[in-house]
Motif scaffolding. Structure first.
Motif, PDB file in Angstrom:
ATOM      1  N   UNK A 175      41.989  56.469  22.073  1.00 21.90           N
ATOM      2  CA  UNK A 175      41.225  56.570  20.824  1.00 21.90           C
ATOM      3  C   UNK A 175      42.110  56.247  19.625  1.00 21.90           C
ATOM      4  N   UNK A 176      43.328  56.812  19.577  1.00 19.18           N
ATOM      5  CA  UNK A 176      44.263  56.521  18.485  1.00 19.18           C
ATOM      6  C   UNK A 176      44.494  55.024  18.376  1.00 19.18           C
ATOM      7  N   UNK A 177      44.762  54.395  19.517  1.00 23.04           N
ATOM      8  CA  UNK A 177      45.123  52.980  19.520  1.00 23.04           C
ATOM      9  C   UNK A 177      43.952  52.093  19.084  1.00 23.04           C
ATOM     10  N   UNK A 178      42.750  52.432  19.523  1.00 24.39           N
ATOM     11  CA  UNK A 178      41.574  51.659  19.112  1.00 24.39           C
ATOM     12  C   UNK A 178      41.399  51.739  17.599  1.00 24.39           C
ATOM     13  N   UNK A 179      41.477  52.941  17.052  1.00 28.45           N
ATOM     14  CA  UNK A 179      41.296  53.099  15.611  1.00 28.45           C
ATOM     15  C   UNK A 179      42.465  52.512  14.826  1.00 28.45           C
ATOM     16  N   UNK A 180      43.677  52.582  15.364  1.00 24.73           N
ATOM     17  CA  UNK A 180      44.827  51.969  14.693  1.00 24.73           C
ATOM     18  C   UNK A 180      44.658  50.450  14.626  1.00 24.73           C
ATOM     19  N   UNK A 181      44.255  49.846  15.741  1.00 26.78           N
ATOM     20  CA  UNK A 181      44.051  48.393  15.767  1.00 26.78           C
ATOM     21  C   UNK A 181      42.932  47.990  14.806  1.00 26.78           C
ATOM     22  N   UNK A 182      41.850  48.756  14.793  1.00 22.97           N
ATOM     23  CA  UNK A 182      40.737  48.451  13.892  1.00 22.97           C
ATOM     24  C   UNK A 182      41.172  48.582  12.433  1.00 22.97           C
ATOM     25  N   UNK A 183      41.963  49.608  12.127  1.00 16.80           N
ATOM     26  CA  UNK A 183      42.448  49.815  10.762  1.00 16.80           C
ATOM     27  C   UNK A 183      43.336  48.662  10.318  1.00 16.80           C
ATOM     28  N   UNK A 184      44.261  48.258  11.175  1.00 21.76           N
ATOM     29  CA  UNK A 184      45.142  47.136  10.835  1.00 21.76           C
ATOM     30  C   UNK A 184      44.320  45.867  10.628  1.00 21.76           C
ATOM     31  N   UNK A 215      41.164  45.570   9.719  1.00 22.00           N
ATOM     32  CA  UNK A 215      40.394  45.652   8.471  1.00 22.00           C
ATOM     33  C   UNK A 215      41.296  45.479   7.262  1.00 22.00           C
ATOM     34  N   UNK A 216      42.429  46.187   7.231  1.00 24.25           N
ATOM     35  CA  UNK A 216      43.320  46.131   6.073  1.00 24.25           C
ATOM     36  C   UNK A 216      44.037  44.794   5.928  1.00 24.25           C
ATOM     37  N   UNK A 217      44.356  44.153   7.032  1.00 31.70           N
ATOM     38  CA  UNK A 217      45.104  42.892   6.960  1.00 31.70           C
ATOM     39  C   UNK A 217      44.201  41.653   6.847  1.00 31.70           C
ATOM     40  N   UNK A 218      42.974  41.757   7.369  1.00 33.16           N
ATOM     41  CA  UNK A 218      42.148  40.549   7.428  1.00 33.16           C
ATOM     42  C   UNK A 218      40.833  40.611   6.640  1.00 33.16           C
ATOM     43  N   UNK A 219      40.360  41.812   6.347  1.00 31.38           N
ATOM     44  CA  UNK A 219      39.064  41.913   5.663  1.00 31.38           C
ATOM     45  C   UNK A 219      39.177  42.407   4.225  1.00 31.38           C
ATOM     46  N   UNK A 220      40.188  43.188   3.930  1.00 25.36           N
ATOM     47  CA  UNK A 220      40.328  43.763   2.581  1.00 25.36           C
ATOM     48  C   UNK A 220      41.209  42.855   1.734  1.00 25.36           C
TER      49      UNK A 220
END
Length: 144
Positions: A128-137, A139-144
């Protein structure tokens, strides 16, 4: 990709940090019979909250002293990659705290100690940590 968004590759520093983290987890288990999860250690560091809190104070003190030791040896502060947006950091801190309570532990307790004990609950938490960490990276690196 702008250079300020590229994470530096630091295999030797990462290896040294991993060895020290693993060693501290083994020492906490061997000396105190406890899991070296930072959330549990800091929660129990409050006097009167749990028995045998003095080692917890020493552990947290070591976390604070380590960057100061690096500064005194190298003359340079430890590099941080924390954003300057205090509101975003406060929200992130609350989300991490909520996740720690909901998941019955933190990344160090589940990821380092729980996986070493072959805990299925820790495996689910780390996935769960890894899925959310990957999603956060992402979003922050490619969508924001």
């Amino acid at each position: 990709m702008p250079l300020d968004t590229i994470t530096p590759f630091t295999p030797f520093a990462s290896l040294a940090g991993g060895i020290l983290l693993g060693l501290s987890a083994v020492l906490v288990m061997a000396l105190f019979g406890r899991i070296a999860g930072i959330s549990g250690i800091t929660t129990g560091a409050v006097p009167g909250r749990r028995d045998n809190w003095s080692w917890r104070i020493a552990f947290v003190g070591g976390l604070v002293a380590a960057p100061l030791l690096i500064l005194s040896v190298t003359g340079e502060p430890v590099q941080q990659t924390v954003p300057g947006n205090l509101v975003a950091m406060a929200i992130a801190g609350l989300l991490v705290g909520f996740g720690t309570i909901t998941g019955s532990g933190c990344t160090s307790g589940h990821g380092v100690c729980g996986l070493a004990r072959l805990s299925t609950r820790s495996l689910a938490s780390v996935v769960t940590f890894m899925i959310f960490a990957a999603a956060t990276v992402f979003v922050l690196r490619h969508l924001v």
